[in-house]
Design an enzyme around this catalytic site. Structure first.
Site, PDB file in Angstrom:
ATOM      1  N   ARG A 153       0.816  -1.232   0.000  1.00 58.54           N
ATOM      2  CA  ARG A 153       0.000   0.000   0.000  1.00 58.54           C
ATOM      3  C   ARG A 153       0.852   1.287   0.000  1.00 58.54           C
ATOM      4  O   ARG A 153       0.505   2.281   0.651  1.00 58.54           O
ATOM      5  CB  ARG A 153      -0.943   0.027   1.219  1.00 58.54           C
ATOM      6  CG  ARG A 153      -1.952  -1.071   1.244  1.00 58.54           C
ATOM      7  CD  ARG A 153      -2.948  -1.011   0.104  1.00 58.54           C
ATOM      8  NE  ARG A 153      -3.727  -2.217   0.050  1.00 58.54           N
ATOM      9  CZ  ARG A 153      -3.356  -3.316  -0.621  1.00 58.54           C
ATOM     10  NH1 ARG A 153      -2.244  -3.334  -1.345  1.00 58.54           N
ATOM     11  NH2 ARG A 153      -4.109  -4.387  -0.601  1.00 58.54           N
ATOM     12  N   CYS A 175     -11.052  -0.380   2.867  1.00 61.69           N
ATOM     13  CA  CYS A 175     -10.512  -0.866   4.149  1.00 61.69           C
ATOM     14  C   CYS A 175      -9.846   0.288   4.885  1.00 61.69           C
ATOM     15  O   CYS A 175      -9.034   1.008   4.297  1.00 61.69           O
ATOM     16  CB  CYS A 175      -9.509  -1.986   3.909  1.00 61.69           C
ATOM     17  SG  CYS A 175     -10.333  -3.513   3.466  1.00 61.69           S
ATOM     18  N   GLU A 235      -4.773   2.501   6.607  1.00 63.66           N
ATOM     19  CA  GLU A 235      -4.507   2.401   5.164  1.00 63.66           C
ATOM     20  C   GLU A 235      -5.001   3.689   4.496  1.00 63.66           C
ATOM     21  O   GLU A 235      -4.412   4.198   3.542  1.00 63.66           O
ATOM     22  CB  GLU A 235      -5.256   1.195   4.586  1.00 63.66           C
ATOM     23  CG  GLU A 235      -5.098   1.065   3.091  1.00 63.66           C
ATOM     24  CD  GLU A 235      -5.633  -0.249   2.544  1.00 63.66           C
ATOM     25  OE1 GLU A 235      -5.516  -1.289   3.230  1.00 63.66           O
ATOM     26  OE2 GLU A 235      -6.179  -0.224   1.428  1.00 63.66           O
TER      27      GLU A 235
HETATM   28  C1  LIG Z   1     -15.535   0.792  -1.892  1.00 66.77           C
HETATM   29  C2  LIG Z   1     -14.021   0.866  -1.928  1.00 66.77           C
HETATM   30  C3  LIG Z   1     -13.287  -0.292  -2.166  1.00 66.77           C
HETATM   31  C4  LIG Z   1     -11.888  -0.251  -2.203  1.00 66.77           C
HETATM   32  N1  LIG Z   1     -11.189  -1.412  -2.422  1.00 66.77           N
HETATM   33  C5  LIG Z   1      -9.828  -1.405  -2.443  1.00 66.77           C
HETATM   34  C6  LIG Z   1      -9.082  -2.621  -2.646  1.00 66.77           C
HETATM   35  O1  LIG Z   1      -9.636  -3.693  -2.865  1.00 66.77           O
HETATM   36  N2  LIG Z   1      -7.718  -2.548  -2.608  1.00 66.77           N
HETATM   37  C7  LIG Z   1      -7.062  -1.364  -2.388  1.00 66.77           C
HETATM   38  O2  LIG Z   1      -5.810  -1.372  -2.346  1.00 66.77           O
HETATM   39  N3  LIG Z   1      -7.747  -0.198  -2.209  1.00 66.77           N
HETATM   40  C8  LIG Z   1      -9.100  -0.179  -2.224  1.00 66.77           C
HETATM   41  N4  LIG Z   1      -9.798   0.996  -2.025  1.00 66.77           N
HETATM   42  C9  LIG Z   1      -9.053   2.248  -1.752  1.00 66.77           C
HETATM   43  C10 LIG Z   1      -8.859   3.164  -2.981  1.00 66.77           C
HETATM   44  O3  LIG Z   1      -9.891   2.946  -3.920  1.00 66.77           O
HETATM   45  C11 LIG Z   1      -7.516   2.960  -3.665  1.00 66.77           C
HETATM   46  O4  LIG Z   1      -6.460   3.250  -2.793  1.00 66.77           O
HETATM   47  C12 LIG Z   1      -7.407   3.822  -4.929  1.00 66.77           C
HETATM   48  O5  LIG Z   1      -6.395   3.324  -5.746  1.00 66.77           O
HETATM   49  C13 LIG Z   1      -7.184   5.306  -4.653  1.00 66.77           C
HETATM   50  O6  LIG Z   1      -7.283   6.009  -5.900  1.00 66.77           O
HETATM   51  P1  LIG Z   1      -7.803   7.528  -5.925  1.00 66.77           P
HETATM   52  O7  LIG Z   1      -7.640   8.040  -7.299  1.00 66.77           O
HETATM   53  O8  LIG Z   1      -9.157   7.628  -5.367  1.00 66.77           O
HETATM   54  O9  LIG Z   1      -6.732   8.206  -4.961  1.00 66.77           O
HETATM   55  P2  LIG Z   1      -7.005   9.318  -3.818  1.00 66.77           P
HETATM   56  O10 LIG Z   1      -7.874   8.749  -2.757  1.00 66.77           O
HETATM   57  O11 LIG Z   1      -7.426  10.586  -4.438  1.00 66.77           O
HETATM   58  O12 LIG Z   1      -5.523   9.500  -3.237  1.00 66.77           O
HETATM   59  C14 LIG Z   1      -4.889   8.447  -2.522  1.00 66.77           C
HETATM   60  C15 LIG Z   1      -3.450   8.904  -2.175  1.00 66.77           C
HETATM   61  O13 LIG Z   1      -2.703   9.045  -3.364  1.00 66.77           O
HETATM   62  C16 LIG Z   1      -2.305  10.405  -3.582  1.00 66.77           C
HETATM   63  N5  LIG Z   1      -2.514  10.642  -5.013  1.00 66.77           N
HETATM   64  C17 LIG Z   1      -3.628  10.352  -5.743  1.00 66.77           C
HETATM   65  N6  LIG Z   1      -3.418  10.598  -7.043  1.00 66.77           N
HETATM   66  C18 LIG Z   1      -2.142  11.050  -7.146  1.00 66.77           C
HETATM   67  C19 LIG Z   1      -1.320  11.446  -8.247  1.00 66.77           C
HETATM   68  N7  LIG Z   1      -1.784  11.408  -9.513  1.00 66.77           N
HETATM   69  N8  LIG Z   1      -0.063  11.878  -7.985  1.00 66.77           N
HETATM   70  C20 LIG Z   1       0.425  11.900  -6.725  1.00 66.77           C
HETATM   71  N9  LIG Z   1      -0.300  11.504  -5.639  1.00 66.77           N
HETATM   72  C21 LIG Z   1      -1.561  11.079  -5.856  1.00 66.77           C
HETATM   73  C22 LIG Z   1      -3.168  11.255  -2.657  1.00 66.77           C
HETATM   74  O14 LIG Z   1      -2.489  12.381  -2.192  1.00 66.77           O
HETATM   75  C23 LIG Z   1      -3.405  10.272  -1.500  1.00 66.77           C
HETATM   76  O15 LIG Z   1      -2.309  10.273  -0.620  1.00 66.77           O
HETATM   77  C24 LIG Z   1     -11.203   0.977  -1.990  1.00 66.77           C
HETATM   78  C25 LIG Z   1     -11.956   2.159  -1.766  1.00 66.77           C
HETATM   79  C26 LIG Z   1     -13.337   2.101  -1.751  1.00 66.77           C
HETATM   80  C27 LIG Z   1     -14.122   3.366  -1.531  1.00 66.77           C
END
Ligand SMILES: Cc1cc2nc3c(=O)[nH]c(=O)nc-3n(C[C@H](O)[C@H](O)[C@H](O)COP(=O)(O)OP(=O)(O)OC[C@H]3O[C@@H](n4cnc5c(N)ncnc54)[C@H](O)[C@@H]3O)c2cc1C
Length: 314
Positions: free
Chosen positions: A179, A235, A306
């Protein structure tokens, strides 16, 4: 941030720009106070212009994708939030022998990428099936549904540094951990972590029907076990390196359903904290604190978040 500064940025930049934008609108938890400035570039050039301008004005930057792993405190975020979800083009593909090389902008949805790859018969992304959010967020979090993650497919990462300079990094410049992605030894919690603008992925040929059947099967399993109808960030805690999962530990303590204000430990999955409608970030944090204390006291395990916590106290 003053209107004159905003106007100066608007003169050189094409994307979206909003002042005092509630982050509750941009996070899957649906909580979080306003950021001073919300900047959503339309293109890589736009991103570079905005980043170099804001850095030259000493404005703190927070890069985000779709906010599906973010818990923003009720006091909001100081400075500018740079949302990279608008960087979705161009997504290009080429071949190197048998290998399929995809150049993917950071704003492309991980689920879109997985669906497209399965339909075209490109294997290698099964581990990311069903994960919401953007590719940039998925790389930053090394988001996965399996033990392995993005290290298996990422060849290069293109970043925009806080100076606004673009750089394409080869594998020796970054490391994927559980992660967590680190670039030059820094991860997302460090001030100097750059914006991820795109990545080069290497996939292998597979059978489209089989890949699509596997994807559908995985999606159904997720739907059956996860609380998808209420806002959450997935999570909440990382799984400990050894022993039972975080969800199992919390479940064994009978904490499912426990509630503080609008924040609740999901009845369906003990490692999900859900927003039942009116939660504040503080209520979610208070509930998470109770979980951490209880698990440590009764199970001797220290749980780590996480979910990424950002922003200032209300
Ligand atoms: C219903 C649900 C189910 C999920 N299931 C999983 C799962 O099975 N496995 C898992 O690992 N995660 C899971 N997640 C968590 C999440 O979806 C992932 O971590 C996802 O990849 C985050 O992507 P995001 O674009 O929303 O990032 P954000 O939430 O916007 O950002 C996450 C982090 O990355 C940074 N960030 C984002 N984009 C960039 C960029 N382009 N450049 C630099 N930094 C950046 C942000 O500052 C932050 O620290 C789940 C979430 C939900 C709501």
């Amino acid at each position: 941030m003053g209107l004159d500064l905003m106007n100066a940025l608007l003169a050189v930049y094409q994307g979206e720009l909003k002042r005092n934008e509630p982050m509750a609108r941009h996070t899957s938890f649906r909580v979080g106070g306003p950021c001073d400035l919300f900047v959503k570039p339309k293109s890589l050039d736009d991103l570079r212009i905005a980043v170099s301008f804001l850095t030259s004005q000493s404005i703190p930057l927070t890069f985000v994708g779709d906010g599906t792993n973010l818990l923003v405190r009720d006091g909001g975020i100081e400075g500018a939030v740079i949302c990279l979800a608008g960087l979705t083009e161009p997504l290009t593909e080429s071949r190197q022998g048998e290998a399929i090389i995809l150049e993917v902008p950071a704003g492309v949805k991980t689920q879109h990428l997985c669906r497209m790859a399965a339909e075209k018969g490109y294997a290698g992304l099964t581990f990311a099936t069903g994960i919401p959010g953007t590719l940039g967020g998925a790389l930053t979090m090394n988001a996965s549904t399996e033990k392995t993650g993005w290290e298996t497919v990422v060849q290069k990462i293109t970043v925009v540094k806080r100076s606004g300079k673009k750089e394409t990094l080869k594998a020796e410049a970054f490391d994927f951990h559980y992660r967590r992605l680190s670039i030059g030894g820094k991860d997302r919690l460090h001030l100097g972590f750059p914006g991820i603008a795109a990545a080069t992925l290497v996939l292998t040929p597979g059978n489209p029907a089989q890949l699509e059947a596997d994807r559908q099967e995985k999606l159904s399993r997720r739907k059956a076990s996860q609380p998808v109808s209420l806002p959450s960030a997935g999570c909440f805690f990382k799984n400990p390196e050894t022993g039972p999962s975080a969800g199992q530990l919390i479940d064994e303590l009978g904490m499912k359903g426990r509630q503080i204000g609008g924040a609740q430990i999901s009845e369906r999955h003990a490692n999900y904290i859900v927003n039942t409608g009116s939660a504040t970030a503080q209520e979610i944090l208070d509930l998470a604190h109770q979980v951490r204390e209880n698990v440590f006291k009764k199970k001797g395990t220290r749980l780590e978040e996480e979910v990424t916590l950002v922003g200032r106290q209300a």
